[in-house]
Design an enzyme around this catalytic site. Sequence first.
Site, short mmCIF file in Angstrom:
data_model
loop_
_atom_site.label_atom_id
_atom_site.label_comp_id
_atom_site.label_asym_id
_atom_site.label_seq_id
_atom_site.Cartn_x
_atom_site.Cartn_y
_atom_site.Cartn_z
CG HIS A 1 43.94 40.04 30.76
ND1 HIS A 1 44.04 40.38 32.09
CD2 HIS A 1 43.28 38.85 30.74
CE1 HIS A 1 43.44 39.46 32.83
NE2 HIS A 1 42.98 38.52 32.03
N GLY B 1 45.38 42.44 33.68
CA GLY B 1 45.18 41.81 34.99
C GLY B 1 46.38 40.95 35.35
CG HIS B 2 47.11 37.37 33.10
ND1 HIS B 2 46.37 37.50 31.96
CD2 HIS B 2 46.65 36.27 33.74
CE1 HIS B 2 45.49 36.51 31.89
NE2 HIS B 2 45.63 35.75 32.96
N GLY C 1 45.02 36.95 41.62
CA GLY C 1 44.15 38.11 41.45
C GLY C 1 42.87 38.00 42.26
CE LYS D 1 37.43 37.93 36.00
NZ LYS D 1 38.12 36.75 35.48
P1 AMP Z 1 44.07 32.93 34.62
O1 AMP Z 1 45.08 33.01 33.55
O2 AMP Z 1 42.70 33.38 34.21
O3 AMP Z 1 44.08 31.63 35.38
O4 AMP Z 1 44.52 34.02 35.70
C1 AMP Z 1 45.79 33.98 36.27
C2 AMP Z 1 45.83 34.90 37.46
O5 AMP Z 1 45.54 36.24 37.01
C3 AMP Z 1 44.80 34.55 38.53
O6 AMP Z 1 45.38 34.72 39.81
C4 AMP Z 1 43.72 35.56 38.28
O7 AMP Z 1 42.97 35.86 39.44
C5 AMP Z 1 44.51 36.76 37.83
N1 AMP Z 1 43.65 37.66 37.06
C6 AMP Z 1 42.89 37.36 35.99
N2 AMP Z 1 42.19 38.44 35.58
C7 AMP Z 1 42.49 39.43 36.44
C8 AMP Z 1 42.07 40.79 36.57
N3 AMP Z 1 41.19 41.35 35.72
N4 AMP Z 1 42.59 41.52 37.56
C9 AMP Z 1 43.47 40.97 38.44
N5 AMP Z 1 43.91 39.71 38.37
C10 AMP Z 1 43.42 38.95 37.39
#
Ligand code: AMP
Length: 286
Positions: free
Chosen positions: A34, A36-37, A148, A150
């Site tokens: 999304h 964020g990624h 992130g 987050k």
């Molecule tokens: P994940 O796939 O959930 O493990 O997330 C991968 C990376 O994306 C991690 O470093 C998260 O902190 C970052 N991330 C996930 N959601 C967000 C967001 N809404 N804003 C910023 N970074 C994000």
Amino acid sequence: MLILKKISEVRDWVRRKSSKGGQIGLVPTMGYLHEGHLSLARAARRENDFVIMSIFVNPLQFGANEDLDTYPRDLKRDSQLAAAAGVDAIFAPEVSEMYPYYPQLTTVNVTEITEVLCGAVRPGHFSGVATVVTKLFNIVQPDRAYFGQKDYQQCLVIKRMVADLNMPVEIKMVPIVREKDGLAMSSRNVYLSEEERRQALCLYEALRICRELYDKGERSARELLDAVQDRIRQEPLAAIDYAEICSAELLQEVDEIKENVVVALAVRIGSTRLIDNIVLEGDTGV
Ligand code: AMP
């Protein structure tokens, strides 16, 4: 878009790119991308010559009753989104490629800052994260890696691990990307029903109320947390895992806010666990 499945392919790719003097940025993810990624990918694009994103749902960081099997996956869609954000290569290994020996006899454990917040309710989670990130760093040997805000505690754990173990990589923390109404973007948001999605806004609302009170001069953690909890408890489907105010570096509980702190929330909306946070800058700064 190059999709690499094998560690040896990644090593070859990195060798070719860095032999030309190129700097490499790594964006570790579990996929189902999304905005964020993608903001992590864009930051990596700006600051490096080459960008590699890992997409790996890491079994080591999931608890026995968590959503490992149902975690959303869509590599085809992910690779299109990643390419548009400037990613050069995706590393998407099978579990057997990352963990030929499972369980491993070697893991990475960061103490103290992993024992609070998410670490207290998800035993073993941060050991799984620290171990897989160490493996990714060893495989890719990036110049910079992007995480992130987050997952604030995760970022801190990785930063501390890198400092403690002299890993030659710069850790970058990228701000939280939110939906238009304020909900922090998360791959897990797809689990929410329409009603749950509406009630999920209480995390952001609670943090917004907290910041407003802080900006008006409130410095008591108890008062701020009471306001946060009151807002979340207005939603019948919301159950608080934790709502805490901790020092920004060591995640120690604070009573009176004098230094930088993080206000961290984990809330279950129905069966979906969501996290969010804000950092409040202390009066003296840190
Ligand atoms: P994940 O796939 O959930 O493990 O997330 C991968 C990376 O994306 C991690 O470093 C998260 O902190 C970052 N991330 C996930 N959601 C967000 C967001 N809404 N804003 C910023 N970074 C994000």
